[in-house]
Design a protein around this motif. Structure first.
Motif, mmCIF file in Angstrom:
data_model
loop_
_atom_site.group_PDB
_atom_site.id
_atom_site.type_symbol
_atom_site.label_atom_id
_atom_site.label_comp_id
_atom_site.label_asym_id
_atom_site.label_seq_id
_atom_site.Cartn_x
_atom_site.Cartn_y
_atom_site.Cartn_z
ATOM 1 N N TYR A 103 0.840 -1.083 -0.164
ATOM 2 C CA TYR A 103 0.063 -0.208 -0.042
ATOM 3 C C TYR A 103 0.765 1.290 -0.030
ATOM 4 C CZ TYR A 103 -3.868 3.075 0.862
ATOM 5 O OH TYR A 103 -4.773 3.959 0.464
ATOM 6 N N LEU A 104 0.427 2.402 -0.397
ATOM 7 C CA LEU A 104 1.086 3.581 -0.492
ATOM 8 C C LEU A 104 1.652 3.828 0.741
ATOM 9 C CD1 LEU A 104 -1.541 5.733 -2.017
ATOM 10 C CD2 LEU A 104 0.531 4.981 -3.037
ATOM 11 N N HIS A 105 3.049 4.234 0.560
ATOM 12 C CA HIS A 105 3.893 4.591 1.671
ATOM 13 C C HIS A 105 3.655 5.807 2.214
ATOM 14 C CE1 HIS A 105 6.227 1.535 0.321
ATOM 15 N NE2 HIS A 105 7.254 1.288 0.842
ATOM 16 N N ASP A 106 4.122 6.153 3.574
ATOM 17 C CA ASP A 106 3.942 7.454 4.096
ATOM 18 C C ASP A 106 5.097 8.301 3.784
ATOM 19 O OD1 ASP A 106 1.732 6.873 6.004
ATOM 20 O OD2 ASP A 106 3.113 6.559 7.992
ATOM 21 N N PHE A 107 4.636 9.532 3.450
ATOM 22 C CA PHE A 107 5.759 10.413 3.023
ATOM 23 C C PHE A 107 6.651 10.911 4.365
ATOM 24 C CE2 PHE A 107 3.203 10.971 -0.715
ATOM 25 C CZ PHE A 107 4.235 10.905 -1.744
ATOM 26 N N LEU A 108 5.639 11.060 5.397
ATOM 27 C CA LEU A 108 6.158 11.160 6.854
ATOM 28 C C LEU A 108 5.570 10.370 7.735
ATOM 29 C CD1 LEU A 108 8.148 12.663 8.511
ATOM 30 C CD2 LEU A 108 6.944 14.659 8.466
ATOM 31 N N SER A 109 5.915 9.485 8.573
ATOM 32 C CA SER A 109 5.296 8.668 9.422
ATOM 33 C C SER A 109 5.299 9.229 10.819
ATOM 34 C CB SER A 109 5.858 7.448 9.721
ATOM 35 O OG SER A 109 7.021 7.455 10.158
ATOM 36 N N PRO A 110 4.309 8.593 11.749
ATOM 37 C CA PRO A 110 4.369 9.036 13.184
ATOM 38 C C PRO A 110 5.682 9.175 14.022
ATOM 39 C CG PRO A 110 2.525 7.802 12.811
ATOM 40 C CD PRO A 110 3.416 7.665 11.487
ATOM 41 N N ASP A 111 6.639 8.209 13.529
ATOM 42 C CA ASP A 111 8.060 8.083 14.270
ATOM 43 C C ASP A 111 8.928 9.003 13.448
ATOM 44 O OD1 ASP A 111 8.304 6.881 11.762
ATOM 45 O OD2 ASP A 111 9.013 4.951 12.493
ATOM 46 N N ILE A 112 8.620 10.108 12.913
ATOM 47 C CA ILE A 112 9.131 11.055 12.354
ATOM 48 C C ILE A 112 10.294 10.806 11.343
ATOM 49 C CG2 ILE A 112 10.068 13.399 12.726
ATOM 50 C CD1 ILE A 112 7.360 12.766 14.022
ATOM 51 N N GLU A 113 9.860 9.509 10.605
ATOM 52 C CA GLU A 113 10.879 9.065 9.529
ATOM 53 C C GLU A 113 10.099 9.285 7.979
ATOM 54 O OE1 GLU A 113 13.609 7.957 9.136
ATOM 55 O OE2 GLU A 113 14.220 8.310 11.691
ATOM 56 N N SER A 114 10.727 9.271 6.889
ATOM 57 C CA SER A 114 10.145 9.097 5.515
ATOM 58 C C SER A 114 10.266 7.873 5.120
ATOM 59 C CB SER A 114 10.549 10.472 4.751
ATOM 60 O OG SER A 114 10.143 10.183 3.599
ATOM 61 N N PRO A 115 9.579 6.976 5.331
ATOM 62 C CA PRO A 115 9.610 5.504 4.568
ATOM 63 C C PRO A 115 9.483 5.983 3.154
ATOM 64 C CG PRO A 115 7.840 5.448 6.100
ATOM 65 C CD PRO A 115 8.202 6.792 5.938
ATOM 66 N N TYR A 116 9.095 6.684 2.485
ATOM 67 C CA TYR A 116 9.250 7.133 0.941
ATOM 68 C C TYR A 116 10.608 7.320 0.641
ATOM 69 C CZ TYR A 116 9.139 9.600 -3.255
ATOM 70 O OH TYR A 116 9.499 10.168 -4.456
ATOM 71 N N LEU A 117 11.320 8.215 1.569
ATOM 72 C CA LEU A 117 12.714 8.531 1.442
ATOM 73 C C LEU A 117 13.531 7.648 1.444
ATOM 74 C CD1 LEU A 117 13.024 12.447 2.165
ATOM 75 C CD2 LEU A 117 13.118 11.618 0.049
ATOM 76 N N ASN A 118 13.225 6.785 2.439
ATOM 77 C CA ASN A 118 14.133 5.626 2.795
ATOM 78 C C ASN A 118 14.179 4.796 1.597
ATOM 79 O OD1 ASN A 118 14.418 6.614 5.240
ATOM 80 N ND2 ASN A 118 13.009 5.328 6.266
ATOM 81 N N ARG A 119 13.204 4.545 0.741
ATOM 82 C CA ARG A 119 13.266 3.519 -0.278
ATOM 83 C C ARG A 119 14.057 4.383 -1.600
ATOM 84 N NH1 ARG A 119 9.218 -0.391 -0.559
ATOM 85 N NH2 ARG A 119 9.932 -0.966 -2.659
ATOM 86 N N VAL A 120 13.364 5.599 -1.954
ATOM 87 C CA VAL A 120 13.874 6.030 -3.346
ATOM 88 C C VAL A 120 14.860 6.767 -3.114
ATOM 89 C CG1 VAL A 120 11.529 6.146 -4.119
ATOM 90 C CG2 VAL A 120 12.302 7.964 -2.975
ATOM 91 N N ARG A 121 15.582 7.373 -1.939
ATOM 92 C CA ARG A 121 16.871 7.892 -1.887
ATOM 93 C C ARG A 121 17.838 7.273 -1.253
ATOM 94 N NH1 ARG A 121 16.755 12.576 2.302
ATOM 95 N NH2 ARG A 121 16.506 10.893 3.686
ATOM 96 N N ASP A 122 17.525 6.448 -0.331
ATOM 97 C CA ASP A 122 18.525 5.973 0.641
ATOM 98 C C ASP A 122 18.955 4.401 0.384
ATOM 99 O OD1 ASP A 122 18.572 8.291 1.949
ATOM 100 O OD2 ASP A 122 16.950 7.651 3.549
ATOM 101 N N LYS A 123 17.911 3.786 -0.263
ATOM 102 C CA LYS A 123 17.919 2.305 -0.420
ATOM 103 C C LYS A 123 19.203 2.206 -1.385
ATOM 104 C CE LYS A 123 15.956 -2.120 -0.646
ATOM 105 N NZ LYS A 123 14.679 -2.993 -0.255
#
Length: 807
Positions: A117-137
Motif C-alpha cells: 500500500y502507499l508509503h507514508d511520506f512522513l510517518s508518526p515516528d518522524i521518518e520518511s519511509p518514501y525517502l528511505n526507499r527512493v533516496r537511501d536504499k
C-alpha cells in the motif's frame, strides 16, 4: 539476455519485462485518461517493474520455476524500488522544482508501493519511509536496470517528452478550481494513480497467465439505451394497470418524469428526496440510464447502507433489464486483504497469487455495493480496495439511504464525493426520504445549487402520508415482557406487526419470548448471511401477500429499502431518520387507510457502544417532547422536512469533534493525516525541530498510517463464509480445492451472499471452540455447520444442529 517478468504456469512461456511494462503502461494510460492524467498513470505503469531488469531477479524467478517445492524466499528480491528511484534521481534533485518534485513523489510512491500500500511520506515516528526507499536504499544493479529500461522500453529523448506531457497534466490538475485544498487534491491524485497501476498490473498479469486477451468493452451508450427501453416498457406496463390512477401512483409517475428531465443537466452532486414508497428505485434508475447515455458515463453504481438490500435491489433491476452478466453485486470482501509486502511473481502461480489476480475491479456497467465498500476504496489499506477507485470516475453513483453515512466518516465521504464531482466527471445522487445536512458541516459537501430533483417537496411528503406516528416514548418505558404483551394487543387489531429494536441481543431475546404463539414469527439480524435473510424475507412477504397473520422481529437492517409492508410497526426510539425509515415499512403502498407506527422506549437495550443511536434517541425524544407541547412545532409533525433538517444539524453538532474520523491512539483526525499542509502538520513540525531542516518533499502526509487506522466499523471485523444451504456448503468445499483464476473470481462473487462479519472477540471465541476453518492458506475463513443456526445465524457456542433438507 532476456529479462523475465513472468513465467506462465501452464506452459512455462516467458513474458519479457518490456512486454509487461508496455502492456501495463497502455492499460494505465486508458484508466488515467478518464480524469486527464493519462501520462502520469502511464509513467507509473512503465516504470513499476523496472527493477526486474537485473540478473538477481532473473536468477530468482528461474530458480523458483526449477524448484517449486523449495523456491527462494518470496519477495527476497526488491524489484519495486528501482522505478521510483529513477524518478527521484532524475526529477527530484537540486533546487526544489514544484511540478517535477510532485510528479516524482506521486508516481514514485505508487511504483514502490505496488505490492503493498502507499508509503507514508512522513510517518508518526518522524521518518520518511518514501525517502528511505527512493533516496537511501542501495540497489546493486540499478544502473543496469536504468540502461535496459531506456534501451528496450523507451528512449531517453522519448521519455523526456513523456515527462513533459505528464507535467502539463499535473499542472492542469492542480489549477482546476475545487473546494479542496492542494494537499487534498494531491492525496486523491496519488490514490488515483495507484489505483490505475494496481489494476493495470494485475489485469496484464492475469491475461498473460490465462493466455488470453481482454474482451473488447461493449459500447456502454448502446447498452444503457437498450436498458432504458426495457425500463420504459416496465413503467408503461404499470401505467396500464388498474391502480395506475390513484393519487400515489400519479405522483410516482410525475416524480419519475422529473428525474428523466433532470438527467439532461450537467454532472454534479444532486439530491433525490422521494418519500418512502415513492418508486425511488425505478425513478433513480431512469435518471441514471438517461444521464449515462447523454453524458457518456461508463458505470451506474448503487451504494446502499447494508448488505441486506443489495440482493433485493439488484434482483429488481436484473428482472427489469433481463440481464445478469453485466450486473455486479459486491457485498463485502471475502478475502482478508493483508498488507503482506511480498512479490507474487515467483514463477509458479500459487493460491495467494491467484487471489491477487482474481478479477475484482468494479468494471461492470451496473454495480451494487455498500457504503462500507465505497469508503474502503478511498481510505482502507490493501491494494484490493483501491484497485477499484479509477472505475468510480465517469460514473453515475446513486447513494441510497445516504443518511446512513457513519458519523465519523462524514468529512471523508464529503471529500471523496467532491473529488469525483470535480475531477472524476461523475454524477452523485443523494437518494433518501430523509436528507442529511451534509453541507452544514465544516468540510462541506459541494452540493450543486438548486440540487433537489423533486419539485414541491412539502406537498409530495404530505401526499405520501400513510401512517401516523404514535409517541409512547415520552410517557412510559418498555421491557421485553411489556413489549410482548403490547405485540399481542396489536395483533388483535392488525394482521401483521413489525418490531424493530436497536440491538441484536434484545431482538433475539424478544423473539424467543414471543415464539410459540399461533402466529408465525420470524427473526432477522446481521448474524445471518444475505442469502439466509432473503430466504426469511421471502417467507414473510408470502404471508403479507396472502394477508395472513405474521410477526417479524428485526434489527434496523430491515429499514433501509427492504420492500415490505406491515399493518403495524413498533419502533424502539432511535434517530429521526430511523423512525422515518421504520414508518416506510408500514402501509407502504397506501393499501389501507392511515395505519399506526408506535415509538417506544426500550429500557433493556444497552447503547453505550452505539453512540450514534444513543445520541439520535436523545435528539428524537427532544423533538417528540416539543411536538407534544405544541403541535405547530417543527412543521407540525415528526417527519416533516423542517424536523429532519433540525435533527441532522443538531446530530452533526453533537458529533462535531468526530466528523473528521478521530484516531485515538495517534490523537489525530484522519483528515489531518491525509491532507494537512506543511505548516499545520505536527509530524512535519517535529521533523524540522529534530533535524533542524525541512523535509525535502512537497508532500508530507501519512497515507499508509491513515489506511492502517481506517475501519468504517469501529471494531475491525472479519468476513467469513457460512454453510447456509447447499450453495453455501458447495462454495466452501470448492474454495478448498485448486480452482483456476477465472473460477476463483466467480466463486468469490457467489460467496458474498454467504458471508457474515465477525468482530474480533467473536472470531477468537470460534477459533477456540473449533467453529472456524481456514481456506486457501488462511486467506479466507468459513464457519463449520455447527457454528451456524437455522434461526439466528451465527452461533458462537458452536453447538447448532443443522436439520438436513431444512433449506
Amino acid at each position: 539476455m532476456m529479462y523475465i517478468a513472468h513465467i506462465r504456469e501452464s506452459d512455462k512461456q516467458i513474458q519479457s519485462v518490456e512486454e509487461h511494462l508496455l502492456g501495463v503502461r497502455s492499460l494505465a494510460e486508458s484508466y488515467g485518461e478518464k480524469i486527464g492524467v493519462k501520462h502520469i498513470a502511464g509513467l507509473a505503469g512503465m516504470l513499476h517493474d523496472m527493477g526486474k531488469y537485473t540478473h538477481e531477479f532473473r536468477d530468482y524467478i528461474l530458480e523458483a520455476v526449477r524448484n517449486p517445492d523449495s523456491p527462494p524466499k518470496r519477495g527476497s528480491v526488491d524489484h519495486s524500488t528501482a522505478g521510483g528511484k529513477l524518478l527521484y534521481q532524475l526529477y527530484h534533485s537540486g533546487n526544489p522544482s514544484m511540478l517535477n518534485w510532485i510528479l516524482a513523489e506521486v508516481a514514485g510512491n505508487a511504483i514502490l508501493s505496488h505490492h503493498s500500500y502507499l508509503h507514508d511520506f512522513l510517518s508518526p515516528d518522524i521518518e520518511s519511509p518514501y525517502l528511505n526507499r527512493v533516496r537511501d536504499k542501495q540497489l546493486n544493479e540499478f544502473d543496469r536496470s536504468m540502461k535496459c529500461f531506456f534501451d528496450h522500453v523507451i528512449s531517453e529523448a522519448e521519455f523526456q517528452q513523456y515527462i513533459s506531457k505528464a507535467l502539463l497534466e499535473l499542472e492542469a490538475f492542480l489549477m482546476k478550481p475545487s473546494t479542496e485544498s492542494s494537499e487534498s487534491k494531491l492525496m486523491f491524485l496519488t490514490k488515483f494513480i495507484f489505483s490505475t497501476l494496481i489494476d493495470a498490473d494485475r489485469t496484464n498479469t492475469r491475461l498473460f497467465e490465462q493466455n488470453t486477451s481482454e474482451e473488447p468493452e461493449q459500447n456502454r451508450k448502446e447498452l444503457f439505451d437498450a436498458y432504458y427501453e426495457k425500463l420504459m416498457a416496465t413503467i408503461h406496463s404499470y401505467q396500464t394497470q388498474g391502480a395506475a390512477d390513484t393519487q400515489i401512483n400519479v405522483l410516482r409517475s410525475e416524480m419519475s418524469e422529473q428525474c428523466v428531465r433532470f438527467a439532461e443537466k450537467p454532472s454534479g452532486i444532486y439530491t433525490l428526496s422521494i418519500p418512502t414508497g415513492g418508486g425511488k428505485t425505478l425513478a433513480s434508475l431512469r435518471y441514471a440510464l438517461k444521464h449515462a447515455s447523454l453524458h457518456g458515463k461508463k458505470h451506474i453504481i448503487y451504494v446502499v447502507p447494508y448488505t441486506t438490500i443489495i440482493e433485493q435491489n439488484a434482483e429488481a433491476v436484473r428482472k427489469i433489464l433481463s440481464d445478469d452478466r453485466h450486473i455486479l453485486e459486491h457485498h463485502s470482501n471475502v478475502i482478508e486483504d493483508v498488507d503482506d509486502n511480498d512479490e507474487y511473481e515467483d514463477g509458479l502461480i500459487n493460491t495467494l497469487q491467484k487471489l491477487k489476480l482474481a478479477k475484482d475491479n468494479w468494471d461492470s456497467p451496473i454495480i451494487f455495493t455498500t457504503m462500507v465498500q465505497f469508503l474502503n476504496v478511498f481510505y482502507a489499506k490493501g491494494s484490493r480496495n483501491i484497485r477499484r477507485l479509477h472505475n468510480l470516475s465517469e460514473s453515475v453513483i446513486i447513494f441510497d439511504e445516504v443518511q446512513k453515512v457513519p458519523v465519523s466518516c462524514v468529512s471523508l465521504f464529503n471529500q471523496a464525493l467532491n473529488f469525483l464531482k470535480t475531477y472524476g466527471g461523475s454524477s452523485l445522487i443523494l437518494c433518501t426520504a430523509t436528507q442529511p445536512a451534509l453541507d452544514s458541516v465544516e468540510k462541506k459537501l459541494a452540493v450543486n445549487a438548486e440540487a433537489e430533483i423533486i419539485d414541491n417537496l412539502d406537498h409530495v411528503i404530505e401526499a405520501f402520508k400513510r401512517v401516523e406516528i404514535i409517541d409512547k416514548a415520552t410517557d412510559e418505558t418498555f421491557n421485553n415482557d411489556k413489549l410482548a404483551d403490547f405485540i399481542t394487543e396489536r395483533m388483535g387489531e392488525a394482521q401483521s406487526v413489525l418490531v424493530i429494536l436497536n440491538t441484536k441481543t434484545v431482538v433475539k431475546r424478544l423473539y424467543r419470548q414471543v415464539e410459540g404463539s399461533d402466529v408465525p414469527i420470524y427473526h432477522l439480524s446481521t448474524s445471518m448471511c444475505a442469502a439466509h435473510r432473503n430466504h426469511i424475507l421471502g417467507q414473510v412477504r408470502e404471508h403479507l401477500e396472502k394477508n395472513e397473520k405474521v410477526i417479524c422481529i428485526s434489527t434496523q437492517l430491515i429499514e433501509a429499502g427492504v420492500d415490505v409492508s406491515f399493518d403495524c410497526v413498533i419502533r424502539s426510539l432511535a434517530g429521526l431518520d430511523s423512525i422515518a425509515q421504520a414508518a416506510g415499512r408500514c402501509n407502504r403502498h397506501g393499501e389501507r387507510e392511515i395505519r399506526q407506527v408506535y415509538v417506544v422506549d426500550h429500557v433493556e437495550e444497552k447503547l453505550d457502544h452505539l453512540q450514534e443511536i444513543k445520541v439520535g434517541k436523545h435528539l428524537s425524544r427532544r423533538i417528540l417532547a416539543d411536538l407534544k407541547r405544541d403541535r405547530n412545532h417543527h412543521g407540525g409533525h415528526i417527519l416533516s422536512a423542517q424536523a429532519m433538517n433540525r435533527y441532522f444539524k443538531e446530530f452533526y453538532m453533537e458529533f462535531n469533534s468526530s466528523l473528521n474520523y478521530f484516531v485515538p491512539k495517534l490523537e489525530k483526525d484522519m483528515t489531518a493525516l491525509l491532507a494537512s499542509d506543511r505548516k499545520h502538520n505536527s509530524y512535519n513540525q517535529a521533523y524540522m525541530h529534530q533535524r533542524k531542516e525541512s523535509l525535502p518533499l512537497f508532500i508530507v502526509n501519512s497515507y499508509r498510517t491513515a489506511a492502517e487506522n481506517f475501519h468504517v466499523i469501529d471494531d475491525r471485523s472479519t468476513s467469513v463464509i457460512v454453510p447456509y444451504d447447499d450453495e453455501g456448503k458447495t462454495i466452501i468445499a470448492r474454495l478448498n480445492g485448486n480452482e483456476s483464476i477465472e473460477d476463483l473470481s466467480r466463486l468469490l462473487r457467489q460467496a458474498q451472499q454467504y458471508t457474515i462479519n465477525l468482530f474480533r472477540y467473536e472470531r477468537d471465541q470460534l477459533a477456540q471452540n473449533g467453529g472456524l476453518v481456514s481456506l486457501l492458506d488462511g486467506k479466507i475463513f468459513a464457519l463449520k455447520e455447527s457454528a451456524y443456526n437455522k434461526e439466528f445465524g451465527l452461533d458462537l457456542d458452536n453447538d447448532s444442529q443443522f436439520e438436513l433438507g431444512m433449506f
